[in-house]
Design an enzyme around this catalytic site. Structure first.
Site, short mmCIF file in Angstrom:
data_model
loop_
_atom_site.label_atom_id
_atom_site.label_comp_id
_atom_site.label_asym_id
_atom_site.label_seq_id
_atom_site.Cartn_x
_atom_site.Cartn_y
_atom_site.Cartn_z
N SER A 359 0.84 -1.20 0.00
CA SER A 359 0.00 0.00 0.00
C SER A 359 0.88 1.25 0.00
O SER A 359 2.06 1.21 0.35
CB SER A 359 -0.91 0.01 1.23
OG SER A 359 -0.14 0.13 2.42
N HIS A 360 0.28 2.37 -0.41
CA HIS A 360 1.04 3.62 -0.47
C HIS A 360 1.63 3.99 0.88
O HIS A 360 2.78 4.43 0.97
CB HIS A 360 0.12 4.74 -0.97
CG HIS A 360 -0.19 4.66 -2.42
ND1 HIS A 360 -1.30 5.25 -2.99
CD2 HIS A 360 0.46 4.05 -3.45
CE1 HIS A 360 -1.32 5.01 -4.28
NE2 HIS A 360 -0.28 4.28 -4.59
#
Length: 421
Positions: A359-360
């Site tokens: 995920s970012h």
């Protein structure tokens, strides 16, 4: 005024568009599109000029719903990902709406989270530090109506594992950390190499929500109970993804973070960026239910960013809680929105209830070198605000530091985002 995607160059169109253009030229499955280059942003073209340029380009694509995404100078480089720091707008179609989305991407270059991210690079003084006035190109591509989507760590070294994260629907759920995805690890045969691969491990998560397109709207829906713990991918599709990732890594000259989508049996690459920080080793022993902290037990999740930190837990459920965070606090939150990036400059560590290692937020935590443990089910209710906690981003554990030396008791069991199979 506009540049076909397959002709994109870094000097005019930014790293994101350039990487996808290179893959498209090589024959990899990349949705077709075009780029609004840096010069158009710098020229501050009027609305009517931008709209009139976009209209024929959209007709050439067949006037489908499109994804409008940033491709800034300094974004998606080997030194700085800028993961989630700029705007993306999905499911727009009419020229006026696409023009509005382009302007939203331009404006995001100067959003608080993007400015803070660049300031962090400058403070670190690394190769990713900003130089000159920031510039924004914008990528416009056909939108893939994904049945399954996710992110993949695609190594260039045949001896390194390939990690695939997947969930139902469109990709923002995975990259934004709002769901805990299924995770598959693919390894090559010790002798035959990549000619013979296998899925070394799979963790099937409890995928509670999905994001889909409904006309020109994005809709978040509950996943039907029968699909929540159903695997999103079979082994054959995982192998197809892995091989696609290896081709991308070879073509782009290094390990890649690849965003992908699956629709009607077809796999698509929708982004490829260099890996800016290595992934932690997978945490083990991820089954069971979570006890409360403070009785000699651990909470467990996914190892998201290596390191160990101890500090006061700060429960953060949204922007209204930001002012309560102090340097050295450990963020404990349902998930970390990219808008929360400024907090990662002062936090000692991060604990989330959902999200995967690709995920970012996890990417930025690794760039910031702070430990992160993801997918700790019920963390905001199990951890008391202000209590002292130790986050181990390699073991994937969260504990009361006063009990770390205590031997485990029979009732102690870790928490997990899903089943290990």
């Amino acid at each position: 005024m506009l540049v076909p995607l397959e002709e994109a160059a870094r000097a005019t169109c930014g790293g994101k568009a350039t990487a996808l253009g290179a893959l498209l030229r090589a024959g990899l499955p990349v949705p077709d599109g075009f780029v609004v280059p840096f010069d158009v942003h710098r020229a501050a073209v009027p609305d009517d000029v931008l709209r009139d340029a976009l209209a024929p380009a959209l007709r050439t694509l067949g006037s489908p719903p499109v994804a409008v995404r940033s491709s800034a100078a300094g974004e998606d480089t080997a030194q700085a990902s800028a993961a989630g720091q700029h705007e993306s707008v999905l499911a727009v179609q009419a020229p006026d709406d696409v023009a509005h989305a382009v302007r939203a991407c331009w404006a995001s270059l100067h959003s608080p989270r993007a400015v803070d991210y660049r300031a962090g690079l400058d403070a670190d003084g690394g190769d990713g530090a900003a130089s000159g006035e920031p510039a924004m190109a914008v990528l416009v591509q056909r939108l893939v109506d994904a049945e399954v989507s996710g992110v993949m760590f695609a190594p260039d070294d045949p001896d390194d594992p390939t990690v695939v994260e997947a969930s139902w629907g469109l990709g923002p759920s995975v990259v934004g950390g709002t769901v805990t995805p299924d995770t598959y690890r693919v390894v090559a045969h010790g002798t035959l190499g990549r000619r013979a691969v296998r899925v070394a491990s799979r963790v099937v998560a409890d995928k509670q929500t999905r994001l889909d397109r409904d006309g020109t709207r994005l809709v978040t829906r509950d996943v039907p109970p029968g699909d929540r713990r159903r695997p999103t991918l079979d082994d054959t599709t995982v192998f197809r993804l892995a091989r696609l990732g290896w081709r991308a890594a070879n073509l782009l000259g290094g390990p890649q973070d690849v965003e992908w989508a699956l629709a009607d049996g077809m796999l698509w690459i929708v982004q490829a960026r260099p890996i800016t920080a290595p992934l932690p080793a997978p945490s083990t022993d991820v089954t069971g239910s979570a006890p409360r902290l403070g009785d000699g037990s651990l909470l467990r999740g996914t190892a998201g960013s290596t390191g160990v930190a101890t500090g006061p837990a700060r429960i953060v459920r949204g922007p209204a809680d930001f002012s309560r965070v102090r340097p050295g606090d450990v963020l404990v939150c349902p998930f970390t929105d990219p808008a929360w990036t400024p907090l990662l400059r002062i936090a000692a560590g991060v604990v989330t209830e959902t999200g995967g290692v690709l995920s970012h937020a996890a990417i930025v935590a690794r760039e910031r070198r702070i430990p992160a443990v993801l997918g700790v089910t019920g963390a905001t209710g199990l951890i008391v605000d202000g209590s002292l906690v130790t986050v181990d981003g390699e073991a994937g554990s969260v504990a009361d530091p006063r009990t770390l030396s205590a031997p485990p008791r029979d009732g102690d069991r870790p928490s997990t985002p899903g089943d290990t199979r």
